[in-house]
Design an enzyme around this catalytic site. Sequence first.
Site, PDB file in Angstrom:
ATOM      1  N   GLU A 247     -20.012 -95.242  49.895  1.00 23.98           N
ATOM      2  CA  GLU A 247     -19.522 -96.154  48.852  1.00 23.98           C
ATOM      3  C   GLU A 247     -19.508 -95.355  47.568  1.00 23.98           C
ATOM      4  OE1 GLU A 247     -19.213 -97.969  45.774  1.00 23.98           O
ATOM      5  OE2 GLU A 247     -21.076 -99.071  46.113  1.00 23.98           O
ATOM      6  N   CYS A 281     -20.329-100.444  40.073  1.00 23.80           N
ATOM      7  CA  CYS A 281     -19.245 -99.848  40.852  1.00 23.80           C
ATOM      8  C   CYS A 281     -18.100-100.829  41.038  1.00 23.80           C
ATOM      9  CB  CYS A 281     -19.761 -99.354  42.195  1.00 23.80           C
ATOM     10  SG  CYS A 281     -20.568-100.614  43.204  1.00 23.80           S
TER      11      CYS A 281
END
Length: 503
Positions: A247, A281
């Site tokens: 990720e 994020c």
Amino acid sequence: MTTVQAESATTGEPVRETFDSLDPATDEVIGTYPIHTAEDVAAAVERARVAADWWAGLGFAGRAERLNRWKGVLTRRAAQLAELVHAETGKPHGDAMLEIVLAIDHTAWAAKHAPKVLGPKRRSAGMLMANQSATVEWQPLGVVGVIGPWNYPVFTPMGSIVYALAAGNAVVFKPSEYTPGVGRWLADTFADVVPEHPVFQVVTGFGETGAALCRAGVGKLAFTGSPGTGKKIMAACAETLTPVLIEAGGKDALLVDADADVAAAADAAVWGGMSNAGQTCTGVERVYVHEKVYDDFLSRVVDLAGKVRAGSDPEAQIGPITMPGQLEIIRRHIADALARGGRALVGGADAVGERFVQPTVLVDVPEDSAAVREETFGPTLTVAKVRDMDEAVDKANATRYGLGATVFAKARGMELARRLRSGMTAVNGVISFAGIPALPFGGIGESGFGRIHGPEGLKEFARPKAIARQRFRAPLNLTTFARTAKTDATVAKVITLLHGRRR
């Protein structure tokens, strides 16, 4: 940040190299932690292999009982953990508590649903193998390595840790060097409810420690961080063909259609872009607004963002930039946007200080500027006017990232969500997908691959095992050298009847 002692004054033995965890707002030392070597990491993984066999042997019910006990500890001691998160990251207590609450909810979901998701499932054996019983089940990988980030030091790594544990694996966790205390706290509290074996261990240090974990022969490595570091992780894991889950951040867009609830969209844009000082994020970094509501939306965003303040006092809504090096990236993005014709309606060039960045709203920023193309990871928004949502989708998708996205619309919300090139999209909300344990979390492109959370997250940390069991002798035995030409002819006729008809 590190301190090295050559030898002990009393024993003359080498003393482990250590590093300090610092409060990003004051540089006060929060704690001192060892820099674990490759040998230390290898030893931890070997201990985990033994622990993994025992932990898997508890079965789903036994693991769920322990995970639920840990969930209780996390809940009762959440305020203590939130204080540690605040100290190591600088984020306000309320934001720290929010990520802990979400992690607790995910722990409960994974413990409850692991048997249903990973337990044996019947499959059709087909016509030719009708005498077989076909099943598939998901077995643990053994030891899972997790390398976590500093921006959400509880919620993000727990999305891998908890799901890996629920699937029957042992875990070796390398937290960020900025938040080692949080990682240690999580492992220590888990050991309180699982004292028999080191099922969940923590190793601390810098990049070398993480690289050692990649090379230690774990069953899988889950990483959250930047695309650049993600590529290094993949290269290191490739040496042992260790599968990875990556990720790697994003450049998430928020779209506002002409029929949207403009007030709600503006509030979501400011919170999604500024909360946690923009260090999210899946945070909002780009906004594309239909020309019919652009002026109203922008006025509301400017008003709301102007009321948000970064600081270390209790009244501040956002804290410092945790990683000092990020300040220069934020400063560069703002400067580039302004130099290329952009305007700052809130904040601007003076918004970036020595530790804190004040909210910044930019308009008229070219689409090929750094502020639009690169991940900023600070409390900034670029807001652009579009003639329609087709243009908005085109611009939102014109990125190498593909993590999350947000749509505010009434009539076309689901349509637009499906058209956005992202692993996750929220409609008339912001980052809501992260809070739903049943939904998979992850991205595409340079945002990475693989999924945590939900059934997909449980299966990410298990391997499918196929089992075929003969229920009765087959009338046509196909797996023998005693098979005759008559048998082959019969099989050919059966296949023709089943699949050879013209349509």
